[in-house]
Design a protein around this motif. Structure first.
Motif, PDB file in Angstrom:
ATOM      1  N   LEU A 104      -4.180 -13.145   5.422  1.00 20.44           N
ATOM      2  CA  LEU A 104      -3.681 -11.882   5.636  1.00 20.44           C
ATOM      3  C   LEU A 104      -2.259 -10.488   6.185  1.00 20.44           C
ATOM      4  O   LEU A 104      -2.275  -9.937   6.277  1.00 20.44           O
ATOM      5  N   LEU A 105      -1.634 -11.622   6.509  1.00 21.15           N
ATOM      6  CA  LEU A 105      -0.407 -11.751   7.113  1.00 21.15           C
ATOM      7  C   LEU A 105       0.705 -12.581   7.012  1.00 21.15           C
ATOM      8  O   LEU A 105       1.738 -13.591   8.082  1.00 21.15           O
ATOM      9  N   THR A 106       1.118 -12.131   5.519  1.00 20.92           N
ATOM     10  CA  THR A 106       2.603 -13.272   4.660  1.00 20.92           C
ATOM     11  C   THR A 106       2.529 -12.139   4.418  1.00 20.92           C
ATOM     12  O   THR A 106       2.524 -11.188   3.706  1.00 20.92           O
ATOM     13  N   LYS A 107       3.830 -12.770   3.896  1.00 22.55           N
ATOM     14  CA  LYS A 107       5.332 -11.068   3.638  1.00 22.55           C
ATOM     15  C   LYS A 107       4.446 -11.552   2.230  1.00 22.55           C
ATOM     16  O   LYS A 107       4.541 -10.229   1.539  1.00 22.55           O
ATOM     17  N   GLU A 108       3.738 -12.062   1.013  1.00 25.23           N
ATOM     18  CA  GLU A 108       3.329 -11.954  -0.325  1.00 25.23           C
ATOM     19  C   GLU A 108       2.275 -10.941   0.351  1.00 25.23           C
ATOM     20  O   GLU A 108       1.631 -10.107  -0.907  1.00 25.23           O
ATOM     21  N   SER A 109       1.235 -11.294   1.202  1.00 26.87           N
ATOM     22  CA  SER A 109      -0.310  -9.653   1.355  1.00 26.87           C
ATOM     23  C   SER A 109       0.395  -8.500   1.927  1.00 26.87           C
ATOM     24  O   SER A 109      -0.088  -7.523   0.896  1.00 26.87           O
ATOM     25  N   PHE A 110       1.926  -8.421   2.317  1.00 23.17           N
ATOM     26  CA  PHE A 110       2.580  -7.633   2.825  1.00 23.17           C
ATOM     27  C   PHE A 110       3.364  -7.012   1.103  1.00 23.17           C
ATOM     28  O   PHE A 110       2.906  -5.451   1.625  1.00 23.17           O
ATOM     29  N   ASP A 111       3.566  -7.568  -0.190  1.00 23.23           N
ATOM     30  CA  ASP A 111       4.152  -6.865  -0.575  1.00 23.23           C
ATOM     31  C   ASP A 111       2.418  -6.651  -1.748  1.00 23.23           C
ATOM     32  O   ASP A 111       3.309  -5.256  -2.065  1.00 23.23           O
ATOM     33  N   LEU A 112       1.392  -7.225  -1.588  1.00 23.50           N
ATOM     34  CA  LEU A 112       0.396  -6.532  -2.429  1.00 23.50           C
ATOM     35  C   LEU A 112       0.382  -5.632  -1.725  1.00 23.50           C
ATOM     36  O   LEU A 112      -0.648  -4.218  -1.898  1.00 23.50           O
ATOM     37  N   TYR A 113      -0.079  -4.936  -0.134  1.00 18.96           N
ATOM     38  CA  TYR A 113      -0.737  -3.616   0.801  1.00 18.96           C
ATOM     39  C   TYR A 113       0.125  -2.772  -0.238  1.00 18.96           C
ATOM     40  O   TYR A 113      -0.293  -1.624   0.047  1.00 18.96           O
ATOM     41  N   LYS A 114       1.825  -2.982   0.269  1.00 18.86           N
ATOM     42  CA  LYS A 114       2.766  -2.166  -0.061  1.00 18.86           C
ATOM     43  C   LYS A 114       2.260  -1.610  -1.814  1.00 18.86           C
ATOM     44  O   LYS A 114       2.304  -0.624  -1.974  1.00 18.86           O
ATOM     45  N   LYS A 115       2.479  -2.024  -2.895  1.00 15.50           N
ATOM     46  CA  LYS A 115       2.194  -2.297  -4.319  1.00 15.50           C
ATOM     47  C   LYS A 115       0.310  -1.493  -3.986  1.00 15.50           C
ATOM     48  O   LYS A 115       0.366   0.469  -4.649  1.00 15.50           O
ATOM     49  N   LEU A 116      -0.789  -1.676  -3.195  1.00 20.00           N
ATOM     50  CA  LEU A 116      -1.554  -0.287  -2.913  1.00 20.00           C
ATOM     51  C   LEU A 116      -1.373   0.015  -2.554  1.00 20.00           C
ATOM     52  O   LEU A 116      -2.573   1.635  -2.934  1.00 20.00           O
ATOM     53  N   LEU A 117      -0.637   0.863  -1.676  1.00 20.09           N
ATOM     54  CA  LEU A 117      -0.377   2.285  -1.158  1.00 20.09           C
ATOM     55  C   LEU A 117       0.320   2.668  -1.796  1.00 20.09           C
ATOM     56  O   LEU A 117       1.168   2.659  -1.977  1.00 20.09           O
ATOM     57  N   LYS A 118       0.225   4.002  -1.286  1.00 20.90           N
ATOM     58  CA  LYS A 118       0.919   5.202  -1.837  1.00 20.90           C
ATOM     59  C   LYS A 118       2.376   5.762  -0.946  1.00 20.90           C
ATOM     60  O   LYS A 118       2.516   4.901   0.170  1.00 20.90           O
ATOM     61  N   PRO A 119       3.569   6.051  -1.450  1.00 23.04           N
ATOM     62  CA  PRO A 119       4.765   5.612  -0.697  1.00 23.04           C
ATOM     63  C   PRO A 119       4.520   6.100   0.585  1.00 23.04           C
ATOM     64  O   PRO A 119       5.761   5.621   1.541  1.00 23.04           O
ATOM     65  N   ASP A 120       3.741   7.394   1.136  1.00 21.22           N
ATOM     66  CA  ASP A 120       3.965   7.220   2.488  1.00 21.22           C
ATOM     67  C   ASP A 120       2.577   7.316   3.164  1.00 21.22           C
ATOM     68  O   ASP A 120       1.920   7.545   3.570  1.00 21.22           O
ATOM     69  N   GLY A 121       2.297   5.740   2.711  1.00 23.65           N
ATOM     70  CA  GLY A 121       0.930   5.199   2.951  1.00 23.65           C
ATOM     71  C   GLY A 121       0.766   4.649   4.279  1.00 23.65           C
ATOM     72  O   GLY A 121       2.026   4.607   4.623  1.00 23.65           O
ATOM     73  N   VAL A 122       0.200   4.520   4.887  1.00 25.23           N
ATOM     74  CA  VAL A 122      -0.051   3.845   6.529  1.00 25.23           C
ATOM     75  C   VAL A 122      -0.742   2.717   6.445  1.00 25.23           C
ATOM     76  O   VAL A 122      -1.850   2.669   5.843  1.00 25.23           O
ATOM     77  N   LEU A 123      -0.231   1.686   6.995  1.00 24.98           N
ATOM     78  CA  LEU A 123      -0.585   0.724   6.554  1.00 24.98           C
ATOM     79  C   LEU A 123      -0.768   0.558   8.637  1.00 24.98           C
ATOM     80  O   LEU A 123       0.387   0.373   9.459  1.00 24.98           O
ATOM     81  N   VAL A 124      -2.453  -0.198   8.535  1.00 29.59           N
ATOM     82  CA  VAL A 124      -2.992  -0.004  10.067  1.00 29.59           C
ATOM     83  C   VAL A 124      -3.610  -1.783  10.247  1.00 29.59           C
ATOM     84  O   VAL A 124      -4.235  -2.044   9.767  1.00 29.59           O
ATOM     85  N   VAL A 125      -2.646  -2.595  11.312  1.00 25.68           N
ATOM     86  CA  VAL A 125      -3.504  -3.673  11.784  1.00 25.68           C
ATOM     87  C   VAL A 125      -3.845  -3.602  13.522  1.00 25.68           C
ATOM     88  O   VAL A 125      -2.972  -3.458  14.195  1.00 25.68           O
ATOM     89  N   HIS A 126      -5.087  -4.155  13.497  1.00 26.32           N
ATOM     90  CA  HIS A 126      -6.381  -3.889  14.887  1.00 26.32           C
ATOM     91  C   HIS A 126      -5.629  -5.640  15.329  1.00 26.32           C
ATOM     92  O   HIS A 126      -5.751  -7.142  14.512  1.00 26.32           O
ATOM     93  N   ILE A 127      -4.733  -6.349  16.139  1.00 21.74           N
ATOM     94  CA  ILE A 127      -4.229  -7.069  16.742  1.00 21.74           C
ATOM     95  C   ILE A 127      -4.562  -7.318  17.853  1.00 21.74           C
ATOM     96  O   ILE A 127      -4.311  -7.984  18.551  1.00 21.74           O
ATOM     97  N   SER A 128      -5.869  -6.914  18.250  1.00 26.86           N
ATOM     98  CA  SER A 128      -6.665  -6.801  19.379  1.00 26.86           C
ATOM     99  C   SER A 128      -7.174  -8.125  19.641  1.00 26.86           C
ATOM    100  O   SER A 128      -8.259  -8.697  18.908  1.00 26.86           O
ATOM    101  N   ASN A 129      -6.145  -9.020  20.416  1.00 28.14           N
ATOM    102  CA  ASN A 129      -6.347 -10.045  20.657  1.00 28.14           C
ATOM    103  C   ASN A 129      -6.803 -11.655  22.212  1.00 28.14           C
ATOM    104  O   ASN A 129      -5.194 -10.604  22.398  1.00 28.14           O
ATOM    105  N   ARG A 130      -7.349 -12.640  22.483  1.00 29.94           N
ATOM    106  CA  ARG A 130      -7.158 -12.591  23.459  1.00 29.94           C
ATOM    107  C   ARG A 130      -6.075 -13.976  23.847  1.00 29.94           C
ATOM    108  O   ARG A 130      -5.702 -14.294  24.945  1.00 29.94           O
TER     109      ARG A 130
END
Length: 861
Positions: free
Chosen positions: A723-749
């Motif tokens: 879910l954190l690859t360039k292919e997945s981000f291409d898909l996310y950009k296609k799913l979002l509106k031009p002014d859409g917001v992608l938020v990633v929760h990266i809390s990790n020990r």
């Protein structure tokens, strides 16, 4: 009267002469050909495992169960290959054997390449275990079967061509060939070759292997010598233990490798569920597992039962310590403890397996039981454990099985351990070292003071013990008295170590109380040591030692199991993990809440107070990355997508007219969120939960037109990398509106995902802003990365003290073909080694500098 080979050829001119010249050629080139074929076959056999596992991992949500199911398939097909080799080697005609196996090899080559077909992608309503097994069977079933059968079959052919030579070193060679691809895959193959290139390269290697094996089969057929003309020396050169194996030996042939495989697979499961499901963490346990085969089957001198019993006891202690500490323990100690338990447990299993090896006449039967045990262990972990346990108890169960099996082996094949003065000295040194660690672990004393205290205590104890020894020389010369003193001292040390490990220094008025206790224990230890100056030792049956070890580890694991299972309102387990609902603060109605745990990671909570029912808590404050993105994007008719359901907490932000779509791969999580928590029930917005892997589901319906897309699948330490690859981000950009917001929760020990997301944001030409939140009230500390071009959201992030995401030259852009977690490990050894050496130097040479007042240092939260 038997004829000589020349006489046979003269009397039967139409028959081929007995190929004595070919036998000479085989003696010169045969061993090399056999060795090359076995090595290359083992190399391909294990090269394909991480290759195909990584290939299908994104199709099943990146779950740790994917690799466990793959291992089950490999073990079962390995057993099938060994069974085929056992049947084939039973045929009298060697020519028939070579023809049949050569045909199988050619048929396997015709099925190449092994690339999985898109039609085999999983469906949300299917059983993932059976879907994975079906996919693997159709993709590489025949080539894997042919490779699996080659090792034992070639060893059987080798023993017929070389009746006086043991074939077991060829098995060790095959394990070396298996280990090499595992070492090279994460460092030389995965970073530099795409998945397609890896599949094509493996297929070329399979073709080369087919050519070599056909040549070896031709050599083996040409070199076969009729039984009536074999020399008497060849008949008598077989192993001395070639008698028919007993029933209990066959039982141990099955149980020992089953226990080793269960340890290996459960350790892999344990590591992957707490860190990440990536080939590097698959390969580490598998490499150690194969290394034990290499060591044990190379020569009997590498395995000593009594040495490895002691090392196994220490590894069990480390493994139990890691189990009790759980996720609170750093990643490196966790890996070391679990891997040590795996290595020494498998060394004992495989070492005892080698001690029980038969003669070459039972070679393929022996390997059949060995592979059958591996398949049995795989079935217990991959299929039996999820059905029997509601938690990840297979690791603890494997240790318990190892202990019981060790006791059984020492009873059926007993041995005697000679306990000498040196052995007692080593045990006492280990005990005192453990005691000192327990005493000083919470001390603020610098290292040099700890060393001085320990050294002074050691010298003083030895002097005092020497004086006592001289005063009571006659009484101590009694051997029975020495044994009684040794036993009493060992019990005293055990009690002191337990007390030191259980209590904290702060419970006493002064830490000098602990120093005096350590000194008194050391006096007793030294007293025993000087008393044993002329002690000749005693013999101890290994079964007594195994029984003591088994009782200790079983009692520890039972206590741990009761402690872990004592709480929880709800528990369940399936292919995707374990779920538990715990109840907290029952005595305070304002702070009473229900907590959802996936393994030992918090996946959401809900307060039962009427003012907080259905409202966001935990990681989802208004000023968190998720809150900023939702509250400051489009104000009405908002469309929000969420990867990772948890308790459904983010539905608490929903308003009338909004639409929330949750992607969740685990159907059990969906049931819990809908029936045990209220976020989805009370959500004012319309909402739906889409089951299945989020990325596959998005690919099937890519017209969602989201305003906000939240990736909340990374707060766990075992992250779905796909879910954190360039292919997945291409898909996310296609799913979002031009002014859409992608938020990633990266809390990790353990993992620093910030530079990974920064690289991906730069790839899609959007800004990446990090928003850190500290713990406050009903909200946890959390870290989010907002990726967007939306000016309103970026301004709100700046107002919340957001910062630009950090980049790193060591982190490459992640793709479906390449993703390495090593550069993003927190506390990476390559990065922290210089600073650690500097701190060590400062501590060693700080004796002449004024000590800092530790009282004014801020407390670590």
């Amino acid at each position: 009267m038997s004829l000589t080979p020349n006489q046979q050829s003269e009397n039967h001119p139409n028959k081929l002469p007995v190929p004595l010249a070919d036998a000479d050629m085989l003696r010169r080139y045969g061993i090399l050909a056999f060795g090359l074929a076995i090595f290359l076959g083992a190399f391909l056999l294990f090269q394909v495992q991480p290759l195909i596992g990584k290939y299908i991992l994104p199709w099943f949500g990146g779950s740790a169960g994917v690799w466990t199911t793959c291992l089950l398939f490999f073990q079962c097909l390995l057993f099938a290959g060994y069974a085929y080799a056992h049947w084939l080697s039973g045929l009298r005609s060697l020519k028939a054997q070579t023809l049949i196996h050569g045909g199988l090899i050619l048929l396997a080559v015709c099925t190449l390449p092994i690339r999985p077909d898109e039609s085999l992608k999983p469906t949300p309503d299917g059983d993932p275990i059976w879907q994975i097994l079906k996919l693997l069977l159709f993709s590489l079933g025949l080539p894997y079967l042919a490779l699996a059968a080659t090792g034992p079959l070639l060893q059987a052919w080798f023993s017929r061509a070389h009746p006086g030579t043991s074939p077991y070193r060829l098995y060790s060679l095959s394990n070396i060939g298996s280990l090499l691809p595992l070492i090279t895959f994460p460092f030389l193959v995965e970073p530099f070759m795409t998945r397609t290139d890896q599949v094509n390269a493996w297929s070329i290697g399979m073709v080369c292997f087919a050519m070599i094996i056909l040549f070896v089969a031709w050599l083996a057929g040409r070199s076969s010598v009729p039984a009536e003309i074999k020399t008497e020396s060849a008949k008598t050169s077989a192993d001395s233990d070639s008698q028919t194996p007993k029933s209990w030996q066959r039982l141990l042939w099955l149980l020992l490798p089953a226990c080793g495989t269960a340890l290996f697979m459960s350790t892999t499961n344990k590591i992957c569920q707490d860190v990440a499901v990536v080939p590097f963490l698959w390969i580490l346990p598998l490499a150690l597992y194969l290394l034990t085969f290499i060591i044990c089957f190379d020569s009997p001198r590498w395995y000593s039962r009594h040495v490895y019993l002691g090392l196994l006891a220490l590894s069990w202690a480390a493994g139990c310590f890691a189990l009790f500490r759980g996720v609170d323990l750093d990643i490196v100690p966790q890996l070391c403890a679990y891997c040590a338990t795996l290595f020494f447990g498998c060394m004992v299993c495989h070492g005892e397996m080698y001690r029980l090896r038969p003669g070459t006449s039972h070679l393929t039967q022996y390997y059949l039981f060995l592979s059958g045990g591996g398949a049995l262990g795989g079935l217990c972990v991959a299929v039996g454990a999820p059905l029997l346990f509601k938690g990840y108890w297979e690791f603890a169960a494997s240790i318990a099985a190892n202990a019981i099996l060790l006791l059984l082996v020492t009873l059926l094949a007993p041995s005697v351990l000679e306990v000498r003065r040196r052995t007692i000295g080593v045990l006492m040194a280990i005990c005192w070292g453990a005691l000192c660690w327990a005493l000083f672990r919470g001390s603020e004393m610098p290292l040099w003071k700890q060393s001085m205290v320990g050294g002074t205590a050691f010298i003083g104890a030895c002097l005092l013990a020497g004086v006592v020894k001289n005063l009571y020389r006659q009484w101590l010369d009694n051997l029975l008295a020495c044994e009684i003193i040794a036993a009493a001292t060992a019990a005293t040390m055990a009690a002191a170590i337990w007390a030191a490990a259980s209590l904290s220094i702060g419970e006493f008025e002064s830490q000098w109380t602990w120093i005096v206790a350590a000194w008194l224990v050391l006096i007793a230890i030294s007293f025993v040591w000087v008393s044993l100056t002329y002690w000749s030792g005693f013999a101890l049956r290994s079964s007594w030692l195994a029984a003591a070890m088994a009782i200790a580890v079983l009692a520890t694991l039972t206590y741990h199991h009761k402690e872990e299972e004592s709480d929880g309102l709800f528990k369940s387990r399936n292919f995707y993990g374990t779920l538990k609902i715990k109840e907290y603060s029952v005595e305070d109605p304002d702070w009473h809440y229900l907590l959802l745990l996936n393994g030992k990671i918090t996946h959401g909570l809900e307060y039962t107070h009427p003012d907080w029912i259905g409202k966001p808590t935990s990681y989802y404050a208004d000023n968190s990355g998720a809150g900023i993105a939702i509250l400051h994007s489009q104000q009405t008719n908002k469309r929000v997508g969420v990867v990772g359901l948890g308790t459904g907490t983010l539905a608490g932000f929903g308003k009338k007219g909004d639409y929330y779509c949750f992607y969740e791969i685990n159907p059990q999580v969906k049931w819990v969120a809908e029936n045990k928590f209220n976020y989805l029930k009370l959500c004012a917005a319309s909402n739906e939960v889409v089951l299945g892997d989020a990325r596959l589901s998005m690919e099937l319906d890519s017209n969602k037109n989201f305003d906000v897309l939240l990736l909340d699948a990374f707060s766990s330490d075992a992250i779905p990398v796909h879910l954190l690859t360039k292919e997945s981000f291409d898909l996310y950009k296609k799913l979002l509106k031009p002014d859409g917001v992608l938020v990633v929760h990266i809390s990790n020990r353990f993992l620093n995902l910030e530079p990974v997301v920064e690289k991906l944001a730069k790839y899609i030409d959007w800004r990446a802003v990090v928003v850190d939140n500290s713990e406050s009230g009903r909200f946890y500390a959390s870290t989010w990365v907002i990726v967007t071009k939306n000016k309103d959201v970026l301004k709100a992030a700046d107002d919340a003290d957001g910062r630009l995401a950090n980049s790193s030259d060591r982190v490459m852009l992640w793709t479906d073909d390449y993703a390495s977690i090593y550069p993003i490990l927190k506390g990476n050894p390559l990065e922290t080694l210089p600073s650690k050496l500097k701190k060590l130097r400062e501590r060693l040479f700080s004796w002449n500098t004024p000590a800092k007042n530790s009282a004014v240092q801020p407390a670590t939260p």
